[in-house]
Design a protein around this motif. Sequence first.
Motif, PDB file in Angstrom:
ATOM      1  N   THR A  67       0.857  -1.179   0.000  1.00 19.00           N
ATOM      2  CA  THR A  67       0.000   0.000   0.000  1.00 19.00           C
ATOM      3  C   THR A  67       0.894   1.230   0.000  1.00 19.00           C
ATOM      4  N   ILE A  68       0.393   2.310  -0.555  1.00 17.22           N
ATOM      5  CA  ILE A  68       1.104   3.578  -0.470  1.00 17.22           C
ATOM      6  C   ILE A  68       0.401   4.405   0.596  1.00 17.22           C
ATOM      7  N   VAL A  69       1.107   4.648   1.698  1.00 18.12           N
ATOM      8  CA  VAL A  69       0.513   5.351   2.837  1.00 18.12           C
ATOM      9  C   VAL A  69       0.605   6.857   2.610  1.00 18.12           C
ATOM     10  N   HIS A  70      -0.567   7.504   2.615  1.00 21.26           N
ATOM     11  CA  HIS A  70      -0.606   8.968   2.450  1.00 21.26           C
ATOM     12  C   HIS A  70      -0.813   9.664   3.782  1.00 21.26           C
ATOM     13  N   ARG A  71      -1.662   9.069   4.639  1.00 21.92           N
ATOM     14  CA  ARG A  71      -1.956   9.666   5.947  1.00 21.92           C
ATOM     15  C   ARG A  71      -1.235   8.800   6.963  1.00 21.92           C
ATOM     16  N   ALA A  72      -0.118   9.337   7.490  1.00 24.38           N
ATOM     17  CA  ALA A  72       0.733   8.525   8.371  1.00 24.38           C
ATOM     18  C   ALA A  72       0.286   8.633   9.817  1.00 24.38           C
ATOM     19  N   ILE A  73       0.934   7.831  10.643  1.00 28.38           N
ATOM     20  CA  ILE A  73       0.500   7.691  12.029  1.00 28.38           C
ATOM     21  C   ILE A  73       0.992   8.835  12.916  1.00 28.38           C
ATOM     22  N   TYR A  77       6.515  10.160  10.678  1.00 24.92           N
ATOM     23  CA  TYR A  77       6.222   9.301   9.525  1.00 24.92           C
ATOM     24  C   TYR A  77       5.591  10.113   8.395  1.00 24.92           C
ATOM     25  N   TYR A  83       4.667   6.836   1.384  1.00 23.96           N
ATOM     26  CA  TYR A  83       5.676   5.777   1.416  1.00 23.96           C
ATOM     27  C   TYR A  83       4.998   4.416   1.270  1.00 23.96           C
TER      28      TYR A  83
ATOM     29  N   MET B 127      -5.683   7.308  16.244  1.00 17.09           N
ATOM     30  CA  MET B 127      -4.895   6.609  15.207  1.00 17.09           C
ATOM     31  C   MET B 127      -3.781   5.779  15.817  1.00 17.09           C
ATOM     32  N   THR B 145      -0.570   2.055   9.167  1.00 17.03           N
ATOM     33  CA  THR B 145      -1.722   2.552   9.921  1.00 17.03           C
ATOM     34  C   THR B 145      -2.806   1.488   9.802  1.00 17.03           C
ATOM     35  N   PHE B 201      -6.648   9.879  -1.022  1.00 17.58           N
ATOM     36  CA  PHE B 201      -6.123   8.587  -0.607  1.00 17.58           C
ATOM     37  C   PHE B 201      -5.675   8.653   0.846  1.00 17.58           C
ATOM     38  N   ILE B 202      -6.036   7.635   1.603  1.00 21.18           N
ATOM     39  CA  ILE B 202      -5.515   7.479   2.966  1.00 21.18           C
ATOM     40  C   ILE B 202      -4.359   6.483   2.910  1.00 21.18           C
ATOM     41  N   ALA B 203      -4.618   5.322   2.336  1.00 18.17           N
ATOM     42  CA  ALA B 203      -3.585   4.320   2.060  1.00 18.17           C
ATOM     43  C   ALA B 203      -4.050   3.625   0.786  1.00 18.17           C
ATOM     44  N   GLU B 204      -3.348   3.858  -0.299  1.00 20.74           N
ATOM     45  CA  GLU B 204      -3.790   3.318  -1.602  1.00 20.74           C
ATOM     46  C   GLU B 204      -3.929   1.809  -1.512  1.00 20.74           C
TER      47      GLU B 204
END
Lengths: 133, 390
Positions: A67-73, A77, A83, B127, B145, B201-204
């Motif tokens: 997966t490509i993470v756009h909203r990180a924790i 990050y 990433y 989160m 996440t 996108f949150i996680a593609e």
Amino acid sequence: MQGKITPKPTVETAPYWEACRNHELLIQQCSTCHHFQFYPRLMCTKCTNRKMQWKRATGHGTVKSFTIVHRAISKVYQMEAPYVVALIQLEEGPTMMSNIIKCNLQAVEIGMKVKVEFETWSESMTVPQFTPV
Amino acid sequence: MMASLTGKVAIVGAADTEVGFVPHLSATQLCIDAALRALEDAGISKDEVDGLITCNSMAEPILYHAEAIAEYLQIFPKYCMSVGTGGGTTFSALHHAASAIATGICDTVLITMADSLRSGLTKEQTMAMQASTGHREFELPYGPTVPAYYALIAKAHMEQYGTTPEQLARVSVTARKHAHLNQNAQMRDLITVEDVIQSRFIAEPLHLLDCSLISDGGAAVILTSAERAVHFPHHPVYILGVGEGHGHEHISQARSLTTSAAVESGQRAYKMAGLRPKDIDFAELYDCFTPTVLIELEDLGFCEKGEAGAFVESGEIELGGSLPVNTHGGLLAHCHPGNPGSMFALTEAVTQLRHQAGIRQVPRAEVALVHGQGGIMSSHTTLILGREVG
């Protein structure tokens, strides 16, 4: 890599992290049934034998999913977002989670061949990452 | 041979609190509010409760949660425990409660759960709390996440079966359509497939609108034996089948990314009930993210493996379709306060089986399947509920 979630080695996992510092990827193999496993444990998940040996993995694997993470924790990050978080099936069989780095994110795909690379986070912690072959 | 629970236990009380953004009530107060409403629905006094199950709150954690709730209510149960088994496995608690009633340990069990994820914690705290389910040494350092864990599953399903982002989006569109008919739902505005695909996108491949809500709220149910259940004010809702399946905790250790232990929980529940997927009138499926619904539809036998995308796209899971799913709006549109989330699926199934769901009523609903899932497609519990015994 300050602020990242840094692994805290345990009795079971210390040899693994020590090897990472030497840029070697170790996985466990059962000395009785020869089963390979990851993550490291006190016992063989196949035959429950406690005699696990450390073997040097080839460091080659295949992307099982990603997966490509756009909203990180967290903010740290988020600085690196977007990433890739991937599940990588090692040549020896077991699957591990890692990042895929040093590549065009949009080029990552399932089935892609990757190899291990080591990223130094601190004096005592080096973390295995993967990059396309 | 294990004795069957079929038809021995019934739900005689069910209620939800106000949900969404409820800052004037703490998590503990919501838990009590849910309990009081369920007692009122069942028409009994608190002193008739001799079994209590709660789940702990993230916003207001209490070390001995169930005992604290018993003390607050001033009840003295024979059976009292707090479970912390993740979002969906609250139904494993129901499995225990039903077993306790069937074996005579208690007569009347109250299950009450609530949390305040929306007003009691910051988004960052929520989160971090949720993502901490990852393996501390071998997953979390890589920055996954909760949406990312489910995105790994979605991506694998798309690769293996050709499932499309539009098909995933349709799950969310349907949830909103149903929530639109539910005045208690947190998100009632209708959305389109385009809206989902165009949300960030949150996680593609998962977009914002592929992800469930963050809410305050609670719900409670009251269980008793089938013999006693007929003396309560509402039509009893009987437990016909229950089954569990537990595959892994960490997603990196999953036996398969695209087939879950819902196969096992489903088979066990169907076998106990003596029913098949075609006998189910509607289903309440755990929908923390859109891909989970597709995998559950397949693993629970409502369509062949890999065909859930097309099934959803053809409108089959909408009210009026062959299998209405998440008739209240689910976690995607009704509310999702964390651990108590699946309880709303249960109270909705009870409402539907009592034929009290108003404009969103599934006509002639006799048999429901309710599925809970916890962790990252880790732990599964399937319940089959009916208006009649057998």
